[in-house]
Design a protein around this motif. Sequence first.
Motif, mmCIF file in Angstrom:
data_model
loop_
_atom_site.group_PDB
_atom_site.id
_atom_site.type_symbol
_atom_site.label_atom_id
_atom_site.label_comp_id
_atom_site.label_asym_id
_atom_site.label_seq_id
_atom_site.Cartn_x
_atom_site.Cartn_y
_atom_site.Cartn_z
ATOM 1 N N ALA A 46 47.380 38.287 28.585
ATOM 2 C CA ALA A 46 46.499 39.327 27.718
ATOM 3 C C ALA A 46 45.929 40.235 28.748
ATOM 4 O O ALA A 46 45.233 41.084 28.034
ATOM 5 N N LEU A 47 45.998 39.848 30.053
ATOM 6 C CA LEU A 47 45.381 41.040 30.728
ATOM 7 C C LEU A 47 46.283 42.510 30.924
ATOM 8 O O LEU A 47 45.841 43.499 31.708
ATOM 9 N N ASN A 48 47.734 42.308 30.590
ATOM 10 C CA ASN A 48 48.354 43.320 30.921
ATOM 11 C C ASN A 48 49.200 44.088 29.595
ATOM 12 O O ASN A 48 49.803 45.028 29.623
ATOM 13 N N ASP A 49 48.713 43.297 28.370
ATOM 14 C CA ASP A 49 49.443 44.210 27.011
ATOM 15 C C ASP A 49 48.602 45.116 26.649
ATOM 16 O O ASP A 49 47.304 45.345 26.991
ATOM 17 N N ALA A 50 49.446 46.339 26.093
ATOM 18 C CA ALA A 50 48.753 47.728 25.794
ATOM 19 C C ALA A 50 49.511 48.097 24.527
ATOM 20 O O ALA A 50 50.777 47.876 24.698
ATOM 21 N N GLY A 67 42.341 43.343 29.273
ATOM 22 C CA GLY A 67 42.701 44.070 30.359
ATOM 23 C C GLY A 67 41.832 45.369 30.545
ATOM 24 O O GLY A 67 41.110 45.904 29.656
ATOM 25 N N THR A 68 41.763 45.871 31.874
ATOM 26 C CA THR A 68 40.722 47.101 32.011
ATOM 27 C C THR A 68 41.844 47.877 33.094
ATOM 28 O O THR A 68 41.039 48.532 33.987
ATOM 29 N N ARG A 69 43.056 47.779 32.941
ATOM 30 C CA ARG A 69 43.751 48.780 33.821
ATOM 31 C C ARG A 69 43.441 50.212 34.017
ATOM 32 O O ARG A 69 43.170 50.628 34.953
ATOM 33 N N CYS A 70 43.344 50.639 32.793
ATOM 34 C CA CYS A 70 43.149 52.090 32.598
ATOM 35 C C CYS A 70 41.530 52.591 33.030
ATOM 36 O O CYS A 70 41.279 53.877 33.264
ATOM 37 N N ILE A 96 33.870 45.116 35.011
ATOM 38 C CA ILE A 96 35.260 46.053 35.114
ATOM 39 C C ILE A 96 35.610 46.150 36.351
ATOM 40 O O ILE A 96 36.684 45.951 36.884
ATOM 41 N N SER A 97 34.668 46.909 37.267
ATOM 42 C CA SER A 97 35.210 47.038 38.808
ATOM 43 C C SER A 97 34.066 47.379 39.518
ATOM 44 O O SER A 97 32.809 48.015 38.891
ATOM 45 N N PRO A 98 33.970 46.855 40.633
ATOM 46 C CA PRO A 98 32.592 46.813 41.669
ATOM 47 C C PRO A 98 32.377 48.566 41.737
ATOM 48 O O PRO A 98 31.528 49.067 42.035
ATOM 49 N N ALA A 99 33.385 49.372 41.477
ATOM 50 C CA ALA A 99 33.346 51.039 41.730
ATOM 51 C C ALA A 99 32.257 51.593 40.551
ATOM 52 O O ALA A 99 31.786 52.652 40.667
#
Length: 227
Positions: A46-50, A67-70, A96-99
């Motif tokens: 489920a982390l990779n489907d889009a 997923g949070t890839r984008c 999502i991201s430390p950034a």
Amino acid sequence: MAFNVTTVDSACFTAVKGLDVGAVCRILGATEMGETNGSPYSGWDALNDAVISAWGDGVLVAEPSYGTRCAQPEALAALTPSGGTALTACWHDRGISPAWQEWHNLLALASEGRLLSALDPSGDLHVRIGWDQRSLDPYLAGSRFDYETISVQSPAGQRRGRGAGGSITVPHWRNACITALERFAHAEFHDQLVRSTNPERNFVLSHILPIPDGDLTSFIGPRREDG
């Protein structure tokens, strides 16, 4: 069918201008779901489907699960080469991201390989990062960013719902994010963009994030603006 985000607790939607579907797939290392040995569970989670679709003025990448890839800065930098622009809306209870200052919810606009503006749509809208922190304002004008508790009734008049006393809490800021995407792409966001029955629009994203040219520090820019 219009897409109802009220009960969608984890999602990431990214609209990209300046690239076609093929270019977006190459950058993200996307593989068609049907190419995973005929099984949707072969190399998939489920982390990779889009779902990746041509939409409005460009392309929409919908990550409807966890997923949070984008929404990662590396991906946004890679998806916005010279002449490219991207707007992403992402919310997750695990962050999502430390950034992004450890925000759990994100609305971010990037262009020409740089972050223009990013904020937490569920928090203080004045706290932003990026090189042009007011550039999101045209996409947010007139939208609500609060929560509202409303009662829910069955056709027979009986109260029902997931909240206490037959009520649900509506996060209006999620609708504001979808409105921002629609304004950016000049198109209507609808259910088929997220849950496509067309196998050619269902993809598995690579575990490896794109590596953009340059320094991600220069991509993100100034850290915040208050007031």
